[in-house]
Design a protein around this motif. Structure first.
Motif, PDB file in Angstrom:
ATOM      1  N   ASP A 148       8.995  50.614  14.231  1.00 17.99           N
ATOM      2  CA  ASP A 148       8.653  52.041  14.264  1.00 17.99           C
ATOM      3  C   ASP A 148       7.404  52.349  15.083  1.00 17.99           C
ATOM      4  OD1 ASP A 148      10.810  52.548  12.624  1.00 17.99           O
ATOM      5  OD2 ASP A 148       9.645  52.538  10.773  1.00 17.99           O
ATOM      6  N   HIS A 149       6.708  51.315  15.560  1.00 20.70           N
ATOM      7  CA  HIS A 149       5.465  51.550  16.296  1.00 20.70           C
ATOM      8  C   HIS A 149       5.780  52.138  17.676  1.00 20.70           C
ATOM      9  CE1 HIS A 149       1.559  50.743  18.209  1.00 20.70           C
ATOM     10  NE2 HIS A 149       1.090  50.758  16.970  1.00 20.70           N
ATOM     11  N   PRO A 150       4.986  53.112  18.149  1.00 22.33           N
ATOM     12  CA  PRO A 150       5.279  53.763  19.440  1.00 22.33           C
ATOM     13  C   PRO A 150       5.341  52.805  20.624  1.00 22.33           C
ATOM     14  CG  PRO A 150       3.648  55.027  18.213  1.00 22.33           C
ATOM     15  CD  PRO A 150       3.842  53.749  17.457  1.00 22.33           C
ATOM     16  N   SER A 151       4.614  51.713  20.572  1.00 26.14           N
ATOM     17  CA  SER A 151       4.573  50.801  21.724  1.00 26.14           C
ATOM     18  C   SER A 151       5.673  49.744  21.695  1.00 26.14           C
ATOM     19  CB  SER A 151       3.209  50.099  21.784  1.00 26.14           C
ATOM     20  OG  SER A 151       3.017  49.261  20.653  1.00 26.14           O
ATOM     21  N   TYR A 152       6.536  49.786  20.692  1.00 28.63           N
ATOM     22  CA  TYR A 152       7.593  48.774  20.559  1.00 28.63           C
ATOM     23  C   TYR A 152       8.580  48.826  21.717  1.00 28.63           C
ATOM     24  CZ  TYR A 152      11.493  46.254  18.303  1.00 28.63           C
ATOM     25  OH  TYR A 152      12.507  45.381  18.001  1.00 28.63           O
ATOM     26  N   HIS A 153       8.774  49.985  22.281  1.00 30.53           N
ATOM     27  CA  HIS A 153       9.838  50.181  23.262  1.00 30.53           C
ATOM     28  C   HIS A 153       9.359  50.049  24.706  1.00 30.53           C
ATOM     29  CE1 HIS A 153      12.343  51.370  19.920  1.00 30.53           C
ATOM     30  NE2 HIS A 153      11.434  52.261  19.553  1.00 30.53           N
ATOM     31  N   THR A 154       8.128  49.581  24.923  1.00 28.66           N
ATOM     32  CA  THR A 154       7.629  49.386  26.282  1.00 28.66           C
ATOM     33  C   THR A 154       6.942  48.023  26.371  1.00 28.66           C
ATOM     34  OG1 THR A 154       7.213  51.763  26.437  1.00 28.66           O
ATOM     35  CG2 THR A 154       6.298  50.378  28.162  1.00 28.66           C
ATOM     36  N   THR A 155       7.345  47.224  27.341  1.00 30.02           N
ATOM     37  CA  THR A 155       6.822  45.871  27.504  1.00 30.02           C
ATOM     38  C   THR A 155       6.442  45.668  28.967  1.00 30.02           C
ATOM     39  OG1 THR A 155       8.227  45.057  25.710  1.00 30.02           O
ATOM     40  CG2 THR A 155       7.347  43.412  27.227  1.00 30.02           C
ATOM     41  N   TYR A 156       5.332  44.962  29.201  1.00 27.20           N
ATOM     42  CA  TYR A 156       4.811  44.775  30.549  1.00 27.20           C
ATOM     43  C   TYR A 156       4.741  43.279  30.870  1.00 27.20           C
ATOM     44  CZ  TYR A 156       3.263  49.535  29.509  1.00 27.20           C
ATOM     45  OH  TYR A 156       3.219  50.852  29.138  1.00 27.20           O
ATOM     46  N   HIS A 190      14.822  37.081  28.599  1.00 29.44           N
ATOM     47  CA  HIS A 190      15.703  37.804  27.688  1.00 29.44           C
ATOM     48  C   HIS A 190      14.901  38.958  27.090  1.00 29.44           C
ATOM     49  CE1 HIS A 190      18.122  37.741  23.634  1.00 29.44           C
ATOM     50  NE2 HIS A 190      18.473  38.760  24.405  1.00 29.44           N
ATOM     51  N   TYR A 191      15.458  40.163  27.150  1.00 25.87           N
ATOM     52  CA  TYR A 191      14.769  41.352  26.631  1.00 25.87           C
ATOM     53  C   TYR A 191      15.727  42.176  25.789  1.00 25.87           C
ATOM     54  CZ  TYR A 191      12.410  45.894  26.535  1.00 25.87           C
ATOM     55  OH  TYR A 191      11.822  47.060  26.124  1.00 25.87           O
ATOM     56  N   GLY A 192      15.334  42.431  24.542  1.00 26.57           N
ATOM     57  CA  GLY A 192      16.146  43.276  23.676  1.00 26.57           C
ATOM     58  C   GLY A 192      16.141  42.818  22.249  1.00 26.57           C
ATOM     59  N   GLY A 193      17.010  41.887  21.885  1.00 26.05           N
ATOM     60  CA  GLY A 193      17.072  41.422  20.506  1.00 26.05           C
ATOM     61  C   GLY A 193      18.032  40.265  20.360  1.00 26.05           C
ATOM     62  N   TYR A 246      16.865  46.639  17.961  1.00 29.69           N
ATOM     63  CA  TYR A 246      16.538  46.025  19.245  1.00 29.69           C
ATOM     64  C   TYR A 246      15.505  46.886  19.983  1.00 29.69           C
ATOM     65  CZ  TYR A 246      20.236  42.492  18.940  1.00 29.69           C
ATOM     66  OH  TYR A 246      21.014  41.424  18.582  1.00 29.69           O
ATOM     67  N   ARG A 247      14.874  46.330  20.979  1.00 31.59           N
ATOM     68  CA  ARG A 247      13.754  47.010  21.651  1.00 31.59           C
ATOM     69  C   ARG A 247      14.178  48.336  22.285  1.00 31.59           C
ATOM     70  NH1 ARG A 247       8.900  43.898  22.600  1.00 31.59           N
ATOM     71  NH2 ARG A 247       9.117  41.818  21.694  1.00 31.59           N
ATOM     72  N   LYS A 248      15.369  48.385  22.876  1.00 31.89           N
ATOM     73  CA  LYS A 248      15.934  49.636  23.393  1.00 31.89           C
ATOM     74  C   LYS A 248      14.914  50.499  24.120  1.00 31.89           C
ATOM     75  CE  LYS A 248      19.757  49.869  20.177  1.00 31.89           C
ATOM     76  NZ  LYS A 248      20.472  50.652  19.145  1.00 31.89           N
ATOM     77  N   GLY A 249      14.182  49.862  25.012  1.00 33.15           N
ATOM     78  CA  GLY A 249      13.172  50.577  25.771  1.00 33.15           C
ATOM     79  C   GLY A 249      13.135  50.065  27.187  1.00 33.15           C
ATOM     80  N   THR A 250      11.931  49.998  27.759  1.00 33.87           N
ATOM     81  CA  THR A 250      11.764  49.644  29.163  1.00 33.87           C
ATOM     82  C   THR A 250      10.904  48.394  29.308  1.00 33.87           C
ATOM     83  OG1 THR A 250      11.939  51.955  29.821  1.00 33.87           O
ATOM     84  CG2 THR A 250      10.963  50.438  31.414  1.00 33.87           C
ATOM     85  N   LEU A 291      19.610  41.462  29.450  1.00 37.42           N
ATOM     86  CA  LEU A 291      19.303  42.670  28.690  1.00 37.42           C
ATOM     87  C   LEU A 291      20.338  42.759  27.580  1.00 37.42           C
ATOM     88  CD1 LEU A 291      18.612  45.009  31.742  1.00 37.42           C
ATOM     89  CD2 LEU A 291      16.915  43.904  30.259  1.00 37.42           C
ATOM     90  N   SER A 292      19.872  42.846  26.326  1.00 38.80           N
ATOM     91  CA  SER A 292      20.771  42.624  25.185  1.00 38.80           C
ATOM     92  C   SER A 292      21.864  43.665  25.059  1.00 38.80           C
ATOM     93  CB  SER A 292      19.963  42.581  23.892  1.00 38.80           C
ATOM     94  OG  SER A 292      19.088  41.477  23.893  1.00 38.80           O
ATOM     95  N   THR A 293      21.545  44.926  25.349  1.00 41.06           N
ATOM     96  CA  THR A 293      22.537  45.998  25.248  1.00 41.06           C
ATOM     97  C   THR A 293      22.341  46.956  26.417  1.00 41.06           C
ATOM     98  OG1 THR A 293      21.190  47.590  23.989  1.00 41.06           O
ATOM     99  CG2 THR A 293      22.320  45.863  22.722  1.00 41.06           C
ATOM    100  N   ASN A 294      23.208  47.930  26.525  1.00 40.43           N
ATOM    101  CA  ASN A 294      23.053  48.936  27.578  1.00 40.43           C
ATOM    102  C   ASN A 294      21.923  49.914  27.289  1.00 40.43           C
ATOM    103  OD1 ASN A 294      24.990  48.031  29.407  1.00 40.43           O
ATOM    104  ND2 ASN A 294      26.656  49.052  28.306  1.00 40.43           N
ATOM    105  N   ALA A 295      21.290  49.783  26.130  1.00 37.21           N
ATOM    106  CA  ALA A 295      20.135  50.638  25.806  1.00 37.21           C
ATOM    107  C   ALA A 295      18.821  50.042  26.289  1.00 37.21           C
ATOM    108  CB  ALA A 295      20.068  50.885  24.294  1.00 37.21           C
ATOM    109  N   GLU A 296      18.848  48.816  26.834  1.00 39.45           N
ATOM    110  CA  GLU A 296      17.649  48.212  27.407  1.00 39.45           C
ATOM    111  C   GLU A 296      17.614  48.466  28.916  1.00 39.45           C
ATOM    112  OE1 GLU A 296      17.482  46.837  23.535  1.00 39.45           O
ATOM    113  OE2 GLU A 296      19.125  46.175  24.830  1.00 39.45           O
ATOM    114  N   THR A 297      16.411  48.799  29.419  1.00 41.37           N
ATOM    115  CA  THR A 297      16.220  49.086  30.843  1.00 41.37           C
ATOM    116  C   THR A 297      15.142  48.178  31.409  1.00 41.37           C
ATOM    117  OG1 THR A 297      16.866  51.402  30.589  1.00 41.37           O
ATOM    118  CG2 THR A 297      15.530  50.854  32.517  1.00 41.37           C
ATOM    119  N   ALA A 298      15.347  47.672  32.604  1.00 52.88           N
ATOM    120  CA  ALA A 298      14.343  46.880  33.304  1.00 52.88           C
ATOM    121  C   ALA A 298      13.993  47.551  34.623  1.00 52.88           C
ATOM    122  CB  ALA A 298      14.850  45.468  33.555  1.00 52.88           C
ATOM    123  N   GLU A 299      12.710  47.792  34.827  1.00 52.63           N
ATOM    124  CA  GLU A 299      12.197  48.283  36.113  1.00 52.63           C
ATOM    125  C   GLU A 299      11.644  47.067  36.854  1.00 52.63           C
ATOM    126  OE1 GLU A 299      12.598  51.286  37.148  1.00 52.63           O
ATOM    127  OE2 GLU A 299      13.210  52.276  35.288  1.00 52.63           O
TER     128      GLU A 299
END
Length: 560
Positions: free
Chosen positions: A284-292, A311-314, A322-326, A347-355
């Motif tokens: 639930d933390h706001p920073s969970y969905h963004t990784t650098y 590997h990014y996601g879960g 799952y992380r479901k973020g960027t 990327l574990s699901t289609n809800a994960e994005t990689a820039e």
């Protein structure tokens, strides 16, 4: 005004002054230095008063010819300006003090649980009283051998075996923890950090050498395995796991994760960044969905386990958490010497994005052996160097999407200085020079490219002259880091020092030197080579040295 009234007011004022003075005295930190070693006041680690350490206390563990066979818990708290520090003092040839968990004995006068989970444990004890240990620094120790079949003598004087997921350093819970310049190896996990339902926060893992961990035939133990809120890995050297171990190199389940300027070589995967399966607070933390992830050197050797590098996601199977973020993945140098296929990202699901941008992605095999994604997810790519013939995936038609946003460069050779000897800096004719994209505003200033990795476990300033170069390194005309060259020409002695130290140059002259404390506060500016610091407390300091030719570098120094 009556004389008696004036006298009463004077007495009242004096009383208030005295009370204020007493209050200020109570705020004063009286730090103590404890020196452990064969020729020191304490000869064993057990003699350190672990149950009563105070803010500002320093425990100096001096090298000796044989390892320290002792294990213990840290469950006290320092403060931001006055942390509790456990610091190794090197031997005559630069040897780190060794804390060996094999046949170690738990120190006396402590009582804590999960003794079989680590050689050094942080948090979780009844003696000292349980709390949230905070503002702790562990630096410059070699900590090893916390795994089966190794055994130790516990606090009840019984022989006990380590469990599979034991670690060189096991953090049950902590806040504001720094682990720096340590060597962690020959354990189940080199480092294990537990979330403790979100209580574990603000962790810095810096300049460590972490290798040779894991258990033979097991996927579940790793060089590092961490879960917390806000954790940064920087300037670490991750080597291969123990031969026959199948774990990942860096596995993480955190919110607020930054992985920058590290050397990460081998492992089932170099990076396994998955879901916080045991902590809804982290999910639930706001920073969970963004990784650098940036500025790293990621190396995939031949026959090194999974062909996927990141590997990014879960992986728990509960996709709702799952992380479901960027994932921002930029300015990394990615190397594969596999003879078969390699995949950059799962990327574990289609809800994960990689820039994915500004990376050099090189394989010694044919270009078609390197795929960008495993199958799912959104993969946005631009301004990368890739080997001619690269493919979207090795899966036929991916169910995810690859969006080529332009300015990717293909070729056969990125023209590193010395590929065979793993010198991935750039030659003067490298196609990577000035071809990177300007970083988007969303990454600034916290995740700017200010530094780059120096082999091994050091860093230097990233010197950008025109546009950014692609990859983890900027081109340098002399093919060596000016800061690192200067670092090698300067000696600060003695180090550790008591009150005075001297800066010695080789064919250069001093402009000024600035002394900082461990949290980056400026202490003093000096213009002479000999500096006296009688008024300073014992601890770790950083000396930035400027020369008259315009160069600068920083050295760590320790005051005893």
């Amino acid at each position: 005004m009556k004389k008696s009234t004036l006298f009463y007011q004077i007495r009242l004022s004096m009383k208030q002054i005295c009370l204020s003075f007493i209050f200020l005295l109570n705020l004063t930190v009286y730090a103590t230095d404890y020196h452990v070693g064969p020729s020191e006041s304490l000869t064993t680690i057990s003699e350190v008063p672990w149950t009563t350490l105070q803010p500002g206390d320093n425990v100096f563990i001096h090298w000796k010819a044989t390892p320290y066979k002792e294990k213990w818990v840290i469950n006290r708290s320092g403060t931001l300006p006055n942390p509790i520090s456990i610091i190794g003092i090197n031997g005559p040839q630069g040897e780190q003090p060794v804390i060996d968990g094999n046949n170690a004995v738990t120190v006396s006068n402590v009582n804590f649980w999960n003794e079989n989970r680590g050689v050094i444990k942080i948090g979780g004890s009844s003696v000292p009283a349980d709390g949230l240990p905070s503002h702790i620094i562990i630096e410059n120790l070699e900590i090893r051998s916390g795994r089966p079949p190794y055994q130790f003598t516990n606090q009840n004087n019984q022989i006990q075996s380590y469990v599979n997921n034991a670690a060189s350093i096991y953090v049950e819970k902590a806040k504001n923890l720094i682990i720096r310049k340590c060597t962690l190896h020959d354990s189940g996990n080199g480092l294990f950090i537990g979330a403790f339902d979100g209580a574990t926060q603000d962790i810095l893992i810096e300049k460590n050498y972490i290798y040779d961990n894991g258990n033979v035939g097991s996927l579940y133990e790793h060089n590092t395995y961490t879960a917390c809120i806000n954790i940064t890995y920087q300037y670490n050297h991750f080597g291969p796991l123990r031969s026959g171990a199948n774990g990942n190199n860096l596995k993480d389940r955190s919110a607020g994760l930054v992985v920058r300027n590290n050397w990460i070589e081998s492992g089932n995967r170099q990076l396994d960044l998955v879901d916080a399966e045991d902590s809804q607070v982290i999910v639930d933390h706001p920073s969970y969905h963004t990784t650098y992830v940036y500025g790293n050197i990621l190396i995939e050797p031949n026959n090194a386990g999974n062909s996927q590098m990141v590997h990014y996601g879960g992986d728990s199977g509960t996709t709702a958490i799952y992380r479901k973020g960027t994932l921002y993945f930029y300015n990394n140098t990615v190397i594969s010497t596999r003879t078969g296929n390699t995949t950059l990202l799962r990327l574990s699901t289609n809800a994960e994005t990689a820039e994915v941008f500004n990376n050099v992605i090189y394989t010694s095999a044919s270009g078609s052996s390197f795929a960008m994604i495993d199958d799912t997810g959104a993969f946005n790519t631009h301004h990368n160097w890739l080997k001619t013939g690269w493919v979207n995936c090795h899966c036929g038609t991916a169910s995810g999407t690859i969006n080529n946003l332009g300015n990717n460069i293909t070729g056969t050779n990125p023209l590193f200085v010395d590929f065979a000897n793993q010198d991935f800096k750039l030659t003067a004719i490298s196609p990577l020079i000035d071809q990177g994209a300007t970083l988007p505003f969303i990454l600034l200033p916290d995740n700017n490219l200010t530094n780059e990795y120096v082999k091994h476990q050091e860093s230097t300033t990233r010197m950008v002259t025109n546009a950014l170069d692609i990859g983890a390194y900027e081109y340098e005309s002399n093919l060596s880091s000016p800061n690192q060259t200067l670092l090698n020409k300067i000696t600060v002695y003695p180090n550790p020092f008591k009150d005075t130290f001297t800066i010695e140059f080789n064919n250069d002259s001093l402009e000024k030197a600035i002394l900082y404390n461990h949290i980056g506060q400026k202490i003093t500016v000096a213009y002479t080579k000999e500096i006296t610091t009688i008024e300073l407390n014992s601890g770790i300091y950083y000396l930035t040295i400027f020369t008259k030719n315009g160069s600068k570098t920083t050295k760590k120094i320790i005051k005893l």
